[in-house]
Motif scaffolding. Structure first.
Motif, mmCIF file in Angstrom:
data_model
loop_
_atom_site.group_PDB
_atom_site.id
_atom_site.type_symbol
_atom_site.label_atom_id
_atom_site.label_comp_id
_atom_site.label_asym_id
_atom_site.label_seq_id
_atom_site.Cartn_x
_atom_site.Cartn_y
_atom_site.Cartn_z
ATOM 1 N N LEU A 156 0.829 -1.206 0.000
ATOM 2 C CA LEU A 156 0.000 0.000 0.000
ATOM 3 C C LEU A 156 0.864 1.258 0.000
ATOM 4 O O LEU A 156 0.580 2.213 -0.726
ATOM 5 C CB LEU A 156 -0.948 -0.004 1.202
ATOM 6 C CG LEU A 156 -2.092 -1.015 1.127
ATOM 7 C CD1 LEU A 156 -2.784 -1.146 2.475
ATOM 8 C CD2 LEU A 156 -3.080 -0.627 0.040
ATOM 9 N N ALA A 157 1.921 1.247 0.791
ATOM 10 C CA ALA A 157 2.820 2.406 0.836
ATOM 11 C C ALA A 157 3.493 2.611 -0.518
ATOM 12 O O ALA A 157 3.640 3.758 -0.980
ATOM 13 C CB ALA A 157 3.865 2.222 1.935
ATOM 14 N N THR A 176 -9.126 4.992 -10.615
ATOM 15 C CA THR A 176 -7.783 4.644 -10.166
ATOM 16 C C THR A 176 -7.847 3.735 -8.943
ATOM 17 O O THR A 176 -7.048 2.810 -8.811
ATOM 18 C CB THR A 176 -6.963 5.916 -9.888
ATOM 19 O OG1 THR A 176 -7.018 6.759 -11.047
ATOM 20 C CG2 THR A 176 -5.515 5.586 -9.586
ATOM 21 N N LYS A 177 -8.799 3.988 -8.060
ATOM 22 C CA LYS A 177 -8.971 3.100 -6.901
ATOM 23 C C LYS A 177 -9.314 1.688 -7.359
ATOM 24 O O LYS A 177 -8.804 0.709 -6.811
ATOM 25 C CB LYS A 177 -10.057 3.628 -5.964
ATOM 26 C CG LYS A 177 -9.637 4.841 -5.181
ATOM 27 C CD LYS A 177 -10.747 5.331 -4.274
ATOM 28 C CE LYS A 177 -10.325 6.588 -3.516
ATOM 29 N NZ LYS A 177 -11.362 7.056 -2.597
ATOM 30 N N GLN A 178 -10.149 1.574 -8.386
ATOM 31 C CA GLN A 178 -10.472 0.256 -8.926
ATOM 32 C C GLN A 178 -9.226 -0.421 -9.481
ATOM 33 O O GLN A 178 -9.025 -1.620 -9.289
ATOM 34 C CB GLN A 178 -11.549 0.377 -10.014
ATOM 35 C CG GLN A 178 -12.899 0.752 -9.460
ATOM 36 C CD GLN A 178 -13.909 1.087 -10.544
ATOM 37 O OE1 GLN A 178 -13.556 1.481 -11.655
ATOM 38 N NE2 GLN A 178 -15.186 0.946 -10.207
ATOM 39 N N SER A 179 -8.388 0.354 -10.124
ATOM 40 C CA SER A 179 -7.123 -0.174 -10.649
ATOM 41 C C SER A 179 -6.227 -0.656 -9.506
ATOM 42 O O SER A 179 -5.595 -1.716 -9.604
ATOM 43 C CB SER A 179 -6.419 0.902 -11.467
ATOM 44 O OG SER A 179 -5.135 0.483 -11.836
ATOM 45 N N VAL A 180 -6.178 0.109 -8.434
ATOM 46 C CA VAL A 180 -5.387 -0.272 -7.260
ATOM 47 C C VAL A 180 -5.905 -1.591 -6.688
ATOM 48 O O VAL A 180 -5.122 -2.481 -6.351
ATOM 49 C CB VAL A 180 -5.401 0.852 -6.197
ATOM 50 C CG1 VAL A 180 -4.904 0.356 -4.853
ATOM 51 C CG2 VAL A 180 -4.566 2.038 -6.682
ATOM 52 N N VAL A 181 -7.226 -1.746 -6.615
ATOM 53 C CA VAL A 181 -7.808 -2.991 -6.100
ATOM 54 C C VAL A 181 -7.427 -4.163 -7.004
ATOM 55 O O VAL A 181 -7.091 -5.244 -6.513
ATOM 56 C CB VAL A 181 -9.340 -2.863 -5.934
ATOM 57 C CG1 VAL A 181 -9.994 -4.222 -5.694
ATOM 58 C CG2 VAL A 181 -9.656 -1.908 -4.784
ATOM 59 N N ILE A 196 -4.692 -4.441 -8.813
ATOM 60 C CA ILE A 196 -3.282 -4.726 -8.528
ATOM 61 C C ILE A 196 -3.155 -5.504 -7.228
ATOM 62 O O ILE A 196 -2.436 -6.505 -7.150
ATOM 63 C CB ILE A 196 -2.471 -3.416 -8.467
ATOM 64 C CG1 ILE A 196 -2.369 -2.789 -9.855
ATOM 65 C CG2 ILE A 196 -1.082 -3.657 -7.874
ATOM 66 C CD1 ILE A 196 -1.872 -1.354 -9.852
ATOM 67 N N LEU A 197 -3.865 -5.042 -6.213
ATOM 68 C CA LEU A 197 -3.786 -5.697 -4.908
ATOM 69 C C LEU A 197 -4.326 -7.124 -4.964
ATOM 70 O O LEU A 197 -3.765 -8.022 -4.347
ATOM 71 C CB LEU A 197 -4.535 -4.874 -3.862
ATOM 72 C CG LEU A 197 -3.874 -3.539 -3.524
ATOM 73 C CD1 LEU A 197 -4.821 -2.667 -2.701
ATOM 74 C CD2 LEU A 197 -2.569 -3.761 -2.773
#
Length: 126
Positions: A60-61, A78-83, A85-86
């Motif tokens: 996350l960092a 972008t948050k969806q993209s982050v999810v 990736i995670l």
């Protein structure tokens, strides 16, 4: 650490070790689960791997650094993209992973589950 930190091999692997949240220790101080890296027949550095829960915080960092702002300030796409990736990195297999990610993104757990379900529905449609 007895191995010089400026050794070319140690310098080469340091970004990888940092990215995964590992810690470099001297090879002679390696413990049970540490991974000793050898170069040209000599033990150069030992890597102490992080616990899974620490790995999620580190990921996350890193994502925050990559985006140049707190994850909670990102737009929805972008948050969806982050999810995505995670999810690909196994973040949601860690205990309280959804809660941790939701807190970092400034959204509810329900929203994270919606992002995950939307992504899985898109995969199933392909």
């Amino acid at each position: 650490m007895t191995e010089p930190a400026d050794h070319p091999f140690v310098r080469a692997v340091k970004p990888l070790i940092d990215a995964m949240g590992g810690q470099m220790v001297a090879p002679d101080q390696a413990q049970g689960d540490d991974v000793v890296l050898t170069w040209e027949g000599q033990d150069r550095v030992a890597v102490r791997l992080p616990h899974l829960s620490e790995s999620l915080d580190h990921i996350l960092a890193e994502l925050q650094r990559r985006h140049g702002m707190p994850l909670a300030e990102l737009d929805r796409k972008t948050k969806q993209s982050v999810v995505r990736i995670l999810e690909s990195r196994g973040a949601f297999s860690v205990r309280h992973g959804v809660e941790t990610v939701a807190g970092a993104l400034g959204v509810s757990r329900f929203t994270v589950y919606n992002y995950l379900n939307r992504e899985n529905a898109a995969k199933d449609a392909d």
